[in-house]
Design an enzyme around this catalytic site. Structure first.
Site, mmCIF file in Angstrom:
data_model
loop_
_atom_site.group_PDB
_atom_site.id
_atom_site.type_symbol
_atom_site.label_atom_id
_atom_site.label_comp_id
_atom_site.label_asym_id
_atom_site.label_seq_id
_atom_site.Cartn_x
_atom_site.Cartn_y
_atom_site.Cartn_z
ATOM 1 C CG ASP A 1 -0.288 6.956 -8.467
ATOM 2 O OD1 ASP A 1 -0.919 7.928 -8.913
ATOM 3 O OD2 ASP A 1 0.183 6.939 -7.327
ATOM 4 C CG ASN B 1 2.013 4.564 3.836
ATOM 5 O OD1 ASN B 1 2.312 5.475 3.067
ATOM 6 N ND2 ASN B 1 1.445 3.445 3.415
ATOM 7 C CG HIS C 1 2.269 5.974 -0.248
ATOM 8 N ND1 HIS C 1 1.045 5.353 -0.288
ATOM 9 C CD2 HIS C 1 1.993 7.295 -0.422
ATOM 10 C CE1 HIS C 1 0.104 6.235 -0.491
ATOM 11 N NE2 HIS C 1 0.643 7.420 -0.575
ATOM 12 C CD GLU D 1 0.825 1.808 -0.153
ATOM 13 O OE1 GLU D 1 1.461 2.657 0.510
ATOM 14 O OE2 GLU D 1 -0.405 1.808 -0.246
#
Ligand code: PGA
Length: 240
Positions: A67, A136, A138, A143
């Site tokens: 990414d 979280n 991800h 996400e």
């Protein structure tokens, strides 16, 4: 999912580097999937040392990063393009033409996403992928959400991710709010995956990996569907 619990970050990093070294011994022209963030830095340091010692050779290797922030100039000190150069590429004998990081400074992000998937497919797909995990849950910038994307796409970053990454910027307001990221299918198509997690702040996300549920609200749990994943974590992330 195979699980290896390490005493600390150093042991986790060394074990991960050993797996990458073995991959390059078996297949010198491997396609490596690479990640940014704090987690893989120790593994990259080990790989640099092994390369300097002549134990591994990157001359035939191709790399694809997961990414990149969007938009961001490649020469921005916080771009993942710069991160990879500083933490790995400039220290090893890799041909820079063989390295790929999504282009965060393009005017046409949709075209960049399509082009990135094409390049990945043309290279033959990733042989060995390293992943970190967000607090979280991800992976890359996929996400938590009701639905996830399959292929490389532009995504909004969640508040949790922006806050987690604010430490690298002057303030949370300076963190880009979007990114270009490989999707879940792009990641899951890697032949082998090494997932790294260290530190108590990853404990909740790791716990979700170790139960029997798969949910898009913790994207990393989809890795339970992959036939060859090893989670290498330290005791803090494992919660012991
Ligand atoms: P970190 O990020 O390695 O900086 O903790 C991991 C991630 O967000 O995937």
């Amino acid at each position: 999912m195979k699980v290896i619990i390490c005493e600390n970050y150093e042991e986790m990093s060394a074990k991960a580097a050993d797996i990458f070294a073995a991959q390059l011994t078996l297949k010198p022209d491997s396609i490596l999937g690479l990640a940014t963030g704090s987690t893989p830095v120790g593994m990259y340091k080990n790989l640099i040392k092994m390369n300097e010692a002549g134990k591994i050779d990157f001359s035939a290797v191709k790399t694809f990063n997961l990414d990149e922030y969007y938009p961001i100039k490649r020469d921005n000190s916080q771009s993942y393009f710069t991160f990879m150069n500083e933490n790995l590429f400039s220290h090893i004998n890799i041909d820079m033409a063989n390295t790929h990081v999504p282009n965060g400074e393009t005017d046409d992000a949709e075209a960049e996403c399509k082009e990135y998937e094409k390049k990945l497919a043309a290279a033959g797909g990733v042989d060995l992928q390293v992943l970190g995990i967000g607090q979280n849950g991800h992976i890359a910038f996929n996400e938590p959400d009701d639905a996830l994307f399959s292929y490389t796409h532009v995504t909004d970053l969640t508040e949790s991710t922006i806050n987690a990454n604010a430490r690298f910027f002057d303030s949370a307001d300076d963190v880009p709010t979007q990114a270009i990221t490989m999707g879940m299918a792009s990641i899951m198509s890697a032949k082998k995956i090494v997932l790294l997690a260290n530190g108590a702040n990853k404990k909740d996300a790791v716990k979700e990996l170790l139960n029997d549920k798969i949910t898009t609200s913790v994207p990393a749990t989809l890795l339970k569907l992959h036939p060859d994943v090893v989670l290498i974590c330290d005791k803090d992330a494992y919660g012991i």
